[in-house]
Design a protein around this motif. Sequence first.
Motif, PDB file in Angstrom:
ATOM      1  N   ASN A   1      -7.653   6.980   6.544  1.00 23.97           N
ATOM      2  CA  ASN A   1      -7.652   8.386   6.961  1.00 23.97           C
ATOM      3  C   ASN A   1      -6.210   8.907   7.032  1.00 23.97           C
ATOM      4  O   ASN A   1      -5.255   8.162   6.847  1.00 23.97           O
ATOM      5  N   VAL A   2      -6.089  10.197   7.327  1.00 24.61           N
ATOM      6  CA  VAL A   2      -4.782  10.854   7.394  1.00 24.61           C
ATOM      7  C   VAL A   2      -3.885  10.227   8.457  1.00 24.61           C
ATOM      8  O   VAL A   2      -2.694  10.005   8.228  1.00 24.61           O
ATOM      9  N   ASP A   3      -4.441   9.916   9.636  1.00 22.23           N
ATOM     10  CA  ASP A   3      -3.633   9.340  10.715  1.00 22.23           C
ATOM     11  C   ASP A   3      -3.004   8.010  10.305  1.00 22.23           C
ATOM     12  O   ASP A   3      -1.861   7.720  10.671  1.00 22.23           O
ATOM     13  N   GLU A   4      -3.726   7.196   9.558  1.00 18.21           N
ATOM     14  CA  GLU A   4      -3.176   5.910   9.124  1.00 18.21           C
ATOM     15  C   GLU A   4      -2.059   6.102   8.092  1.00 18.21           C
ATOM     16  O   GLU A   4      -1.067   5.382   8.112  1.00 18.21           O
ATOM     17  N   VAL A   5      -2.199   7.094   7.222  1.00 19.70           N
ATOM     18  CA  VAL A   5      -1.126   7.392   6.265  1.00 19.70           C
ATOM     19  C   VAL A   5       0.110   7.848   7.028  1.00 19.70           C
ATOM     20  O   VAL A   5       1.225   7.372   6.785  1.00 19.70           O
ATOM     21  N   ARG A   6      -0.074   8.768   7.980  1.00 21.39           N
ATOM     22  CA  ARG A   6       1.046   9.277   8.782  1.00 21.39           C
ATOM     23  C   ARG A   6       1.733   8.128   9.532  1.00 21.39           C
ATOM     24  O   ARG A   6       2.959   8.035   9.554  1.00 21.39           O
ATOM     25  N   SER A   7       0.956   7.251  10.130  1.00 23.11           N
ATOM     26  CA  SER A   7       1.504   6.126  10.879  1.00 23.11           C
ATOM     27  C   SER A   7       2.329   5.200   9.973  1.00 23.11           C
ATOM     28  O   SER A   7       3.419   4.772  10.335  1.00 23.11           O
ATOM     29  N   GLN A   8       1.802   4.911   8.784  1.00 23.05           N
ATOM     30  CA  GLN A   8       2.527   4.055   7.838  1.00 23.05           C
ATOM     31  C   GLN A   8       3.858   4.681   7.446  1.00 23.05           C
ATOM     32  O   GLN A   8       4.870   3.997   7.341  1.00 23.05           O
ATOM     33  N   LEU A   9       3.866   5.986   7.225  1.00 26.59           N
ATOM     34  CA  LEU A   9       5.100   6.665   6.828  1.00 26.59           C
ATOM     35  C   LEU A   9       6.110   6.685   7.965  1.00 26.59           C
ATOM     36  O   LEU A   9       7.301   6.508   7.748  1.00 26.59           O
ATOM     37  N   MET A  10       5.646   6.886   9.191  1.00 27.86           N
ATOM     38  CA  MET A  10       6.560   6.895  10.338  1.00 27.86           C
ATOM     39  C   MET A  10       7.171   5.518  10.564  1.00 27.86           C
ATOM     40  O   MET A  10       8.334   5.409  10.916  1.00 27.86           O
TER      41      MET A  10
END
Length: 99
Positions: A56-65
């Motif tokens: 999901n979007v939250d997991e993509v955001r977390s990986q990028l952070m």
Amino acid sequence: FFKYFRNSVKLGVKVEDAPDNTGARILSVEEGSAADKAGLKKDDIITELNGDKVTNVDEVRSQLMDAEDKENFNLKAKRNNTDMNFEIKIPKAVNSADL
């Protein structure tokens, strides 16, 4: 006064959760962005980032952070039910300040 803001990596895509937790569907790709240069397109579904599955979007955001200092990302996405691999190069930020 100086404040430190954590820089997260910017790929240049707008995404939404894909159906059934299958990844993050790209709604748009910013022209000239790292994602655009790598070949990502609208409606691609991001399924993996640097070897880690994302649902999901939250997991993509977390990986990028978590990868704020990386300059290269290996991303897997589905396009028309075909798995595709992309290498995304993030330009190194130049240190600057208004003094």
